[in-house]
Design a protein around this motif. Structure first.
Motif, PDB file in Angstrom:
ATOM      1  N   THR A 108      -5.203   5.979 -10.580  1.00  0.00           N
ATOM      2  CA  THR A 108      -5.981   5.344  -9.524  1.00  0.00           C
ATOM      3  C   THR A 108      -5.047   5.033  -8.361  1.00  0.00           C
ATOM      4  OG1 THR A 108      -7.416   4.317 -11.176  1.00  0.00           O
ATOM      5  CG2 THR A 108      -7.502   3.415  -8.943  1.00  0.00           C
ATOM      6  N   LEU A 109      -5.413   5.489  -7.179  1.00  0.00           N
ATOM      7  CA  LEU A 109      -4.620   5.231  -5.977  1.00  0.00           C
ATOM      8  C   LEU A 109      -5.440   4.354  -5.042  1.00  0.00           C
ATOM      9  CD1 LEU A 109      -4.157   8.526  -6.696  1.00  0.00           C
ATOM     10  CD2 LEU A 109      -2.428   8.112  -4.980  1.00  0.00           C
ATOM     11  N   GLY A 110      -4.911   3.197  -4.712  1.00  0.00           N
ATOM     12  CA  GLY A 110      -5.555   2.310  -3.757  1.00  0.00           C
ATOM     13  C   GLY A 110      -4.854   2.421  -2.412  1.00  0.00           C
ATOM     14  N   LEU A 111      -5.606   2.837  -1.401  1.00  0.00           N
ATOM     15  CA  LEU A 111      -5.059   3.012  -0.051  1.00  0.00           C
ATOM     16  C   LEU A 111      -5.821   2.134   0.934  1.00  0.00           C
ATOM     17  CD1 LEU A 111      -4.894   6.918   0.085  1.00  0.00           C
ATOM     18  CD2 LEU A 111      -2.999   5.360  -0.355  1.00  0.00           C
ATOM     19  N   LEU A 112      -5.157   1.749   1.997  1.00  0.00           N
ATOM     20  CA  LEU A 112      -5.869   1.062   3.067  1.00  0.00           C
ATOM     21  C   LEU A 112      -6.945   1.987   3.607  1.00  0.00           C
ATOM     22  CD1 LEU A 112      -2.900  -0.603   4.984  1.00  0.00           C
ATOM     23  CD2 LEU A 112      -4.551  -1.715   3.466  1.00  0.00           C
ATOM     24  N   ALA A 113      -8.060   1.424   3.994  1.00  0.00           N
ATOM     25  CA  ALA A 113      -9.186   2.210   4.495  1.00  0.00           C
ATOM     26  C   ALA A 113      -8.781   3.010   5.726  1.00  0.00           C
ATOM     27  CB  ALA A 113     -10.348   1.282   4.825  1.00  0.00           C
ATOM     28  N   ALA A 118      -1.166  11.463   2.890  1.00  0.00           N
ATOM     29  CA  ALA A 118      -1.893  10.288   3.372  1.00  0.00           C
ATOM     30  C   ALA A 118      -1.138   9.497   4.434  1.00  0.00           C
ATOM     31  CB  ALA A 118      -2.243   9.368   2.204  1.00  0.00           C
ATOM     32  N   ALA A 119       0.004  10.023   4.877  1.00  0.00           N
ATOM     33  CA  ALA A 119       0.788   9.373   5.933  1.00  0.00           C
ATOM     34  C   ALA A 119       1.196   7.948   5.575  1.00  0.00           C
ATOM     35  CB  ALA A 119       0.048   9.409   7.269  1.00  0.00           C
ATOM     36  N   ALA A 120       1.507   7.734   4.290  1.00  0.00           N
ATOM     37  CA  ALA A 120       2.005   6.428   3.852  1.00  0.00           C
ATOM     38  C   ALA A 120       3.518   6.383   4.052  1.00  0.00           C
ATOM     39  CB  ALA A 120       1.662   6.201   2.383  1.00  0.00           C
ATOM     40  N   LYS A 121       4.072   5.207   3.961  1.00  0.00           N
ATOM     41  CA  LYS A 121       5.524   5.056   4.045  1.00  0.00           C
ATOM     42  C   LYS A 121       6.100   5.071   2.636  1.00  0.00           C
ATOM     43  CE  LYS A 121       5.443   2.462   8.320  1.00  0.00           C
ATOM     44  NZ  LYS A 121       5.705   1.192   8.976  1.00  0.00           N
ATOM     45  N   GLN A 122       7.201   5.779   2.455  1.00  0.00           N
ATOM     46  CA  GLN A 122       7.824   5.924   1.139  1.00  0.00           C
ATOM     47  C   GLN A 122       8.089   4.561   0.484  1.00  0.00           C
ATOM     48  OE1 GLN A 122       8.510   7.814  -1.840  1.00  0.00           O
ATOM     49  NE2 GLN A 122       8.978   9.353  -0.298  1.00  0.00           N
ATOM     50  N   GLU A 123       8.643   3.630   1.253  1.00  0.00           N
ATOM     51  CA  GLU A 123       9.003   2.330   0.694  1.00  0.00           C
ATOM     52  C   GLU A 123       7.778   1.480   0.340  1.00  0.00           C
ATOM     53  OE1 GLU A 123       9.088   2.074   5.194  1.00  0.00           O
ATOM     54  OE2 GLU A 123       9.862   3.455   3.705  1.00  0.00           O
ATOM     55  N   ALA A 124       6.605   1.890   0.777  1.00  0.00           N
ATOM     56  CA  ALA A 124       5.388   1.152   0.467  1.00  0.00           C
ATOM     57  C   ALA A 124       4.720   1.630  -0.826  1.00  0.00           C
ATOM     58  CB  ALA A 124       4.400   1.271   1.628  1.00  0.00           C
ATOM     59  N   LYS A 154       3.999   2.091  -4.547  1.00  0.00           N
ATOM     60  CA  LYS A 154       4.278   1.327  -5.767  1.00  0.00           C
ATOM     61  C   LYS A 154       3.429   1.891  -6.893  1.00  0.00           C
ATOM     62  CE  LYS A 154       3.703  -2.465  -2.910  1.00  0.00           C
ATOM     63  NZ  LYS A 154       3.411  -1.495  -1.962  1.00  0.00           N
ATOM     64  N   THR A 155       4.083   2.256  -8.000  1.00  0.00           N
ATOM     65  CA  THR A 155       3.372   2.831  -9.138  1.00  0.00           C
ATOM     66  C   THR A 155       3.654   2.016 -10.391  1.00  0.00           C
ATOM     67  OG1 THR A 155       3.443   5.060  -8.197  1.00  0.00           O
ATOM     68  CG2 THR A 155       3.059   4.895 -10.557  1.00  0.00           C
ATOM     69  N   GLN A 156       2.596   1.693 -11.106  1.00  0.00           N
ATOM     70  CA  GLN A 156       2.692   0.995 -12.387  1.00  0.00           C
ATOM     71  C   GLN A 156       2.086   1.879 -13.465  1.00  0.00           C
ATOM     72  OE1 GLN A 156       1.831  -3.370 -12.354  1.00  0.00           O
ATOM     73  NE2 GLN A 156       0.905  -2.836 -10.390  1.00  0.00           N
ATOM     74  N   PHE A 157       2.739   1.910 -14.628  1.00  0.00           N
ATOM     75  CA  PHE A 157       2.262   2.693 -15.764  1.00  0.00           C
ATOM     76  C   PHE A 157       1.812   1.744 -16.857  1.00  0.00           C
ATOM     77  CE2 PHE A 157       5.110   5.459 -13.494  1.00  0.00           C
ATOM     78  CZ  PHE A 157       4.487   6.699 -13.560  1.00  0.00           C
ATOM     79  N   ARG A 158       0.657   2.044 -17.460  1.00  0.00           N
ATOM     80  CA  ARG A 158       0.135   1.237 -18.552  1.00  0.00           C
ATOM     81  C   ARG A 158      -0.244   2.155 -19.712  1.00  0.00           C
ATOM     82  NH1 ARG A 158      -4.181  -2.258 -15.060  1.00  0.00           N
ATOM     83  NH2 ARG A 158      -5.136  -0.213 -15.053  1.00  0.00           N
ATOM     84  N   MET A 200       0.863  -1.148   0.000  1.00  0.00           N
ATOM     85  CA  MET A 200       0.000   0.000   0.000  1.00  0.00           C
ATOM     86  C   MET A 200       0.919   1.223   0.000  1.00  0.00           C
ATOM     87  SD  MET A 200      -1.541   2.639   1.810  1.00  0.00           S
ATOM     88  CE  MET A 200      -0.583   2.687   3.255  1.00  0.00           C
ATOM     89  N   PRO A 201       0.626   2.260  -0.698  1.00  0.00           N
ATOM     90  CA  PRO A 201      -0.465   2.353  -1.654  1.00  0.00           C
ATOM     91  C   PRO A 201      -0.135   1.712  -2.999  1.00  0.00           C
ATOM     92  CG  PRO A 201       0.652   4.454  -1.495  1.00  0.00           C
ATOM     93  CD  PRO A 201       1.282   3.548  -0.483  1.00  0.00           C
ATOM     94  N   GLN A 202      -1.188   1.269  -3.669  1.00  0.00           N
ATOM     95  CA  GLN A 202      -1.083   0.708  -5.012  1.00  0.00           C
ATOM     96  C   GLN A 202      -1.537   1.796  -5.982  1.00  0.00           C
ATOM     97  OE1 GLN A 202       0.211  -2.209  -5.683  1.00  0.00           O
ATOM     98  NE2 GLN A 202       0.334  -2.938  -3.591  1.00  0.00           N
ATOM     99  N   ILE A 203      -0.669   2.212  -6.865  1.00  0.00           N
ATOM    100  CA  ILE A 203      -0.964   3.307  -7.784  1.00  0.00           C
ATOM    101  C   ILE A 203      -0.855   2.782  -9.212  1.00  0.00           C
ATOM    102  CG2 ILE A 203      -0.322   5.630  -8.541  1.00  0.00           C
ATOM    103  CD1 ILE A 203       1.121   5.856  -5.724  1.00  0.00           C
ATOM    104  N   THR A 204      -1.885   3.038 -10.007  1.00  0.00           N
ATOM    105  CA  THR A 204      -1.889   2.646 -11.412  1.00  0.00           C
ATOM    106  C   THR A 204      -2.129   3.897 -12.246  1.00  0.00           C
ATOM    107  OG1 THR A 204      -2.817   0.506 -10.804  1.00  0.00           O
ATOM    108  CG2 THR A 204      -2.920   1.121 -13.130  1.00  0.00           C
ATOM    109  N   VAL A 205      -1.305   4.052 -13.274  1.00  0.00           N
ATOM    110  CA  VAL A 205      -1.436   5.194 -14.173  1.00  0.00           C
ATOM    111  C   VAL A 205      -1.676   4.668 -15.580  1.00  0.00           C
ATOM    112  CG1 VAL A 205      -0.337   7.294 -15.062  1.00  0.00           C
ATOM    113  CG2 VAL A 205       0.184   6.509 -12.729  1.00  0.00           C
TER     114      VAL A 205
END
Length: 118
Positions: free
Chosen positions: A65-70, A33-39, A41-45, A1-6
Motif C-alpha cells: 500500500t502506497l500513501g501519497l499526497l493527493a 510520482a515525483a516524490a523526494k527520495q528522503e521522504a 518511508k517503507t515499513q514491512f509487516r 510522504m510517501p508512506q509505504i506499507t508492505v
C-alpha cells in the motif's frame, strides 16, 4: 510522504529481499510520482496466518500500500502499481510449492495527514 506499507506472509521471510525491494521501490516512486527520495518511508509487516479461498496452506501473500499526497493522476497511480508488481517479481522468491499472490494499490493520503521528523 510517501508512506509505504508492505504486508507479507511470514514464510517469505528468507525469500524476500526486503531491503533491495524498498530501495528499488523508492527509486521508482521518485521517478514515477515525483516524490523526494528522503521522504520515502517503507515499513514491512510479516503476517503469521494466510488463507486463500478455503486453503490454509501452500499460499503466500504480499500486498503493498502506497500513501501519497493527493494530486497524482490515475495514470501515474496505475504506472506506480505496475512498477511495484514488477519489483515484487524480482525481489520475492517464494519457497518451493508455494503460490505467490501479489498486489499493490496507491491511495491518496487524507487531507488530515500530518507528519514531523525529529
Amino acid at each position: 510522504m510517501p508512506q509505504i506499507t508492505v504486508d507479507y506472509s511470514a514464510p517469505l521471510a528468507e525469500g524476500f529481499d526486503r531491503r533491495g525491494f524498498a530501495l528499488a521501490l523508492h527509486d521508482a516512486v521518485v521517478e514515477i510520482a515525483a516524490a523526494k527520495q528522503e521522504a520515502c518511508k517503507t515499513q514491512f509487516r510479516a503476517t503469521e496466518d494466510t488463507t486463500v479461498g478455503r486453503d490454509e496452506g501452500g499460499h503466500v501473500v504480499v500486498h503493498v500500500t502506497l500513501g501519497l499526497l493527493a494530486g497524482r493522476t490515475e495514470e501515474t497511480k496505475a504506472q506506480l502499481t505496475e512498477a511495484v508488481l514488477e519489483l515484487l517479481r524480482k525481489y520475492v522468491k517464494p519457497g518451493e510449492g508455494l503460490a505467490l499472490h501479489a498486489s499493490a494499490e496507491v491511495r491518496d493520503l487524507a487531507v488530515s495527514y500530518r507528519k514531523f521528523d525529529a
